[in-house]
Design a protein around this motif. Structure first.
Motif, PDB file in Angstrom:
ATOM      1  N   ALA A 262      -8.421   6.596   7.183  1.00  0.00           N
ATOM      2  CA  ALA A 262      -7.663   5.589   6.467  1.00  0.00           C
ATOM      3  C   ALA A 262      -6.215   5.629   6.927  1.00  0.00           C
ATOM      4  O   ALA A 262      -5.720   6.668   7.368  1.00  0.00           O
ATOM      5  CB  ALA A 262      -7.750   5.829   4.957  1.00  0.00           C
ATOM      6  N   ALA A 263      -5.530   4.488   6.823  1.00  0.00           N
ATOM      7  CA  ALA A 263      -4.162   4.365   7.304  1.00  0.00           C
ATOM      8  C   ALA A 263      -3.207   4.018   6.175  1.00  0.00           C
ATOM      9  O   ALA A 263      -3.472   3.107   5.381  1.00  0.00           O
ATOM     10  CB  ALA A 263      -4.076   3.298   8.395  1.00  0.00           C
ATOM     11  N   ASP A 264      -2.103   4.736   6.114  1.00  0.00           N
ATOM     12  CA  ASP A 264      -1.058   4.565   5.110  1.00  0.00           C
ATOM     13  C   ASP A 264       0.250   4.282   5.834  1.00  0.00           C
ATOM     14  O   ASP A 264       0.715   5.122   6.613  1.00  0.00           O
ATOM     15  CB  ASP A 264      -0.957   5.829   4.251  1.00  0.00           C
ATOM     16  N   ARG A 265       0.849   3.125   5.573  1.00  0.00           N
ATOM     17  CA  ARG A 265       2.106   2.787   6.241  1.00  0.00           C
ATOM     18  C   ARG A 265       3.237   3.601   5.635  1.00  0.00           C
ATOM     19  O   ARG A 265       3.862   3.209   4.653  1.00  0.00           O
ATOM     20  CB  ARG A 265       2.406   1.291   6.148  1.00  0.00           C
ATOM     21  N   ALA A 266       3.483   4.743   6.222  1.00  0.00           N
ATOM     22  CA  ALA A 266       4.496   5.667   5.747  1.00  0.00           C
ATOM     23  C   ALA A 266       4.849   6.623   6.874  1.00  0.00           C
ATOM     24  O   ALA A 266       4.132   6.732   7.873  1.00  0.00           O
ATOM     25  CB  ALA A 266       4.007   6.440   4.525  1.00  0.00           C
ATOM     26  N   PHE A 267       5.957   7.339   6.699  1.00  0.00           N
ATOM     27  CA  PHE A 267       6.431   8.262   7.720  1.00  0.00           C
ATOM     28  C   PHE A 267       5.855   9.660   7.569  1.00  0.00           C
ATOM     29  O   PHE A 267       5.694  10.368   8.564  1.00  0.00           O
ATOM     30  CB  PHE A 267       7.962   8.337   7.692  1.00  0.00           C
ATOM     31  N   TYR A 268       5.593  10.047   6.342  1.00  0.00           N
ATOM     32  CA  TYR A 268       5.126  11.398   6.080  1.00  0.00           C
ATOM     33  C   TYR A 268       3.958  11.366   5.120  1.00  0.00           C
ATOM     34  O   TYR A 268       3.880  10.529   4.225  1.00  0.00           O
ATOM     35  CB  TYR A 268       6.248  12.262   5.491  1.00  0.00           C
ATOM     36  N   CYS A 269       3.058  12.307   5.300  1.00  0.00           N
ATOM     37  CA  CYS A 269       1.968  12.477   4.359  1.00  0.00           C
ATOM     38  C   CYS A 269       2.514  13.043   3.053  1.00  0.00           C
ATOM     39  O   CYS A 269       3.261  14.025   3.053  1.00  0.00           O
ATOM     40  CB  CYS A 269       0.905  13.408   4.919  1.00  0.00           C
ATOM     41  N   SER A 270       2.130  12.432   1.977  1.00  0.00           N
ATOM     42  CA  SER A 270       2.548  12.894   0.664  1.00  0.00           C
ATOM     43  C   SER A 270       1.908  14.229   0.334  1.00  0.00           C
ATOM     44  O   SER A 270       0.867  14.601   0.894  1.00  0.00           O
ATOM     45  CB  SER A 270       2.161  11.848  -0.384  1.00  0.00           C
ATOM     46  N   GLU A 271       2.545  14.954  -0.594  1.00  0.00           N
ATOM     47  CA  GLU A 271       1.892  16.142  -1.145  1.00  0.00           C
ATOM     48  C   GLU A 271       0.565  15.755  -1.782  1.00  0.00           C
ATOM     49  O   GLU A 271      -0.345  16.575  -1.864  1.00  0.00           O
ATOM     50  CB  GLU A 271       2.795  16.815  -2.167  1.00  0.00           C
ATOM     51  N   ASN A 272       0.494  14.515  -2.226  1.00  0.00           N
ATOM     52  CA  ASN A 272      -0.738  13.965  -2.779  1.00  0.00           C
ATOM     53  C   ASN A 272      -1.398  13.044  -1.758  1.00  0.00           C
ATOM     54  O   ASN A 272      -1.751  11.901  -2.068  1.00  0.00           O
ATOM     55  CB  ASN A 272      -0.454  13.220  -4.082  1.00  0.00           C
ATOM     56  N   TYR A 273      -1.581  13.552  -0.563  1.00  0.00           N
ATOM     57  CA  TYR A 273      -2.129  12.739   0.518  1.00  0.00           C
ATOM     58  C   TYR A 273      -3.525  12.237   0.216  1.00  0.00           C
ATOM     59  O   TYR A 273      -3.981  11.268   0.834  1.00  0.00           O
ATOM     60  CB  TYR A 273      -2.151  13.540   1.826  1.00  0.00           C
ATOM     61  N   ASP A 274      -4.220  12.899  -0.701  1.00  0.00           N
ATOM     62  CA  ASP A 274      -5.587  12.522  -1.024  1.00  0.00           C
ATOM     63  C   ASP A 274      -5.670  11.410  -2.062  1.00  0.00           C
ATOM     64  O   ASP A 274      -6.777  11.069  -2.497  1.00  0.00           O
ATOM     65  CB  ASP A 274      -6.379  13.738  -1.499  1.00  0.00           C
TER      66      ASP A 274
END
Length: 127
Positions: free
Chosen positions: A97-109
């Protein structure tokens, strides 16, 4: 024509390895974090890993840490999930899956973060 296509799944014995690929098209792949998720039979979909668009930092679920490695090749619009020392409990359909963001969140899931999803590839670990 936004598309994410997973491939590389199959049947392997416990202890074996597989490399999954996620080929993206129709959007700015290099501006999106890529998350890997899986859904085992009878269970909810869970986050497995994430790799950021900016510095390629990574996150892993505790259940796969040390066994799975996520990577990406932006020139090929492709992300990978190398899976080693596979266990029967890794059996699932795996999704990217793709998330338009620069960094993976601590809640990436958190699934709502992701704009685009592939249809998944089956991984079966069994003797």
């Amino acid at each position: 024509q936004v598309q994410l296509v997973e491939s590389g799944g199959g049947l392997v014995q416990p202890g074996g390895s597989l490399r999954l690929s996620c080929v993206a098209s129709g959007f700015s792949f290099d501006a999106h974090n890529i998350g890997w998720f899986r859904r085992a039979p009878g269970k909810q979909r869970e986050g497995v890993s994430c790799i950021s668009s900016s510095d390629r930092s990574t996150h892993y679920a505790a259940s796969v840490k040390g066994r799975f490695t996520v990577s990406r090749d932006n020139a090929k619009n492709t992300a990978y999930l190398e899976m080693d020392n596979l266990k029967p409990e890794d059996t699932a359909v795996y999704y990217c899956a793709a998330d338009r963001a620069f960094y993976c969140s601590e809640n990436y899931d958190y699934e709502e973060l992701y704009n685009y999803w592939g249809l998944g590839t089956q991984v079966t670990v069994s003797s």
